[in-house]
Motif scaffolding. Structure first.
Motif, PDB file in Angstrom:
ATOM      1  N   HIS A 161      -7.939  -0.332  -2.438  1.00 46.38           N
ATOM      2  CA  HIS A 161      -6.752   0.519  -2.377  1.00 46.38           C
ATOM      3  C   HIS A 161      -6.500   1.185  -3.729  1.00 46.38           C
ATOM      4  N   THR A 183       0.829  -1.208   0.000  1.00 46.12           N
ATOM      5  CA  THR A 183       0.000   0.000   0.000  1.00 46.12           C
ATOM      6  C   THR A 183       0.864   1.259   0.000  1.00 46.12           C
ATOM      7  N   THR A 200      -6.589   5.245  -4.084  1.00 47.58           N
ATOM      8  CA  THR A 200      -5.307   5.918  -4.284  1.00 47.58           C
ATOM      9  C   THR A 200      -4.946   6.132  -5.744  1.00 47.58           C
ATOM     10  N   ALA A 240      -8.079   1.594   2.917  1.00 50.26           N
ATOM     11  CA  ALA A 240      -8.491   0.576   1.949  1.00 50.26           C
ATOM     12  C   ALA A 240      -9.291  -0.516   2.630  1.00 50.26           C
TER      13      ALA A 240
END
Length: 470
Positions: free
Chosen positions: A333, A173, A337, A182
């Motif tokens: 995630h 991550t 992101t 996440a």
């Protein structure tokens, strides 16, 4: 609502049954948005209870986000959306908690706990250069496949005590914060409760609010989270998750005992709550207490990274989770992101697998220890908590200082620290009379000594040494 009467059948305390009945009628639309609940004295008379019992029920409803109280006017039902949960409003994000978005210039930064500068920049530069030379094509494109070494690095870094995740349980991550978010995004839905301690790393609770999750607050004491109150919150609000920092908790530095970890795991299993264990500071300690994941491996997500012990600027992070969660969290995630950048993930994995990250961590710990020694010497005689290897201090303020006032006084004297409100996960009436300051970001020991001397001087002088007429 003159003809409305609550259904109080069932078992349990009367105040809880009353709150549950009102919540059920709100969900069914029997009590509509904007409706005024009966005055506490009137309802107490109607159901044959004390005013205190009704007051406790109304307080529960406020904690659940279902009603709001207005002094002199009464208690009103908040607006609902189609699924019967409180209408979600985007929070004000003009401030990053109690910090401004932009850092004031010319101040000593005691408001950060990133890894101290121990020369890791040169090591990172070398690893970065070699990674760019080895993988030019991957750097020019989006990352769609995660090589095994990225997972192996995460498994190695997250391992501590008897906890040793396998590589296939790991998700790389963009830092620990992204790992936790996440997991929250993947395993909860808008309107769900996520539980937090009153004081904690509140950036997570604020971020959770931005994506529509509600916050449930759990009480703590000098030994950490109170298992009995956690069980109460589980029974009343049914949170899907709880976020915890069991080792070197931020900001209080409390390390949860084995018995409390075992109790938390038992309650989480009973109420089907997922545990998020942020072990970011745990990796700086040598604490032997088993991780939460050792007590409840089937429901615990362990998150960690490099920001506090190696380098915050390279955004290295991983989480380890039960296999059933891994794919969902990895997808979440990416959605949150935009995806893992190949270069950062590769640099982070190389640092860990080469052993360089561990070496930097040892150097960082030695530097932190030297700085904590300065704090302990300068603040001798005052009440504060510190740990040899952890780069922040939790200072209990003497009378008559208030947390926010002390923060402002430090700011006017050139030192940035954090007041207790920065760490409140939600609207809490608890007052802790504490501030947190970090010691890892000033460049030199003399800067640490200068900043701590300011704090000491203000403590010695009391409010007589500071007043604001603005």
């Amino acid at each position: 609502m003159t003809n409305w009467r609550p259904d109080l059948t069932g078992s349990g305390p009367l105040y809880q049954r009353l709150a549950d009945s009102i919540e059920a009628d709100i969900d069914r639309g029997i009590i509509g948005a904007g409706a005024k609940l009966p005055p506490q004295r009137d309802l107490a008379y109607d159901i044959g209870a004390t005013v205190g019992t009704v007051g406790r029920a109304y307080q529960l409803l406020r904690e659940r986000g279902l009603v709001s109280g207005e002094v002199g006017r009464g208690t009103f039902v908040l607006a609902q959306h189609a699924e019967g949960k409180p209408e979600l409003h985007a929070p004000d994000i003009g401030m990053e908690g109690t910090r401004g978005v932009d850092v004031p210039r010319g101040k000593l930064r005691f408001d950060s706990t990133a890894a101290p500068d121990v020369g890791q920049g040169a090591i990172v530069a070398d690893v970065l250069s070699r990674a760019a030379q080895d993988y030019p094509h991957e750097i020019s494109s989006y990352t769609r496949d995660f090589p095994d070494r990225w997972h192996e690095a995460g498994a190695r870094w997250l391992s501590r005590n008897a906890f040793a995740p396998t590589a296939d349980a790991v998700v790389p991550t963009l830092g620990t914060h992204a790992a936790v978010m996440a997991a929250i995004a993947a395993l909860t839905t808008p309107g769900d409760y996520v539980a937090f301690e009153h004081l904690t790393y509140s950036q997570i609770s604020r971020s959770a609010g931005l994506i529509g999750r509600r916050v449930a607050l759990v009480a703590s004491d000098d030994e950490g989270i109170d298992p009995a109150d956690f069980e109460r919150v589980c029974a009343q609000k049914h949170p899907r998750m709880i976020f915890l920092m069991p080792t070197a908790q931020n900001p209080t530095l409390v390390t949860l005992s084995a018995s409390r970890r075992e109790a938390v795991a038992r309650i989480a299993r009973e109420y089907n709550v997922v545990l998020i264990e942020d072990d970011l500071y745990g990796h700086l300690t040598d604490d032997p207490t088993p991780l939460l994941a050792e007590y409840a491996p089937e429901r615990t997500i362990v998150a960690g990274g490099l920001s506090k012990s190696v380098a915050a600027g390279i955004r290295g992070g991983w989480l380890a989770c039960p296999p059933a969660y891994r794919h969902r969290i990895r997808v979440a995630h990416k959605m949150i992101t935009g995806g893992m950048p190949f270069l950062l993930a590769e640099v982070n994995s190389r640092l860990v697998l080469s052993g360089q990250a561990a070496q930097i961590r040892m150097s960082a710990i030695a530097e932190i220890q030297a700085r904590i020694a300065i704090v302990r010497d300068t603040l001798a005689g005052f009440s504060f908590k510190s740990h040899d290897n952890v780069p922040f201090v939790w200072l209990t303020l003497p009378d008559p200082w208030l947390s926010g006032t002390f923060k402002n006084a430090c700011l006017e004297h050139g030192v940035l620290i954090d007041d207790e409100d920065e760490f409140k996960a939600g609207r809490s009436e608890q007052v802790f009379h504490g501030v947190r300051f970090g010691i890892s970001q000033p460049r030199h020991h003399r800067d640490v000594a200068e900043g701590v001397a300011v704090i000491r001087r203000l403590l010695d002088e009391g409010r007589a040494g500071y007043d604001s007429f603005s």
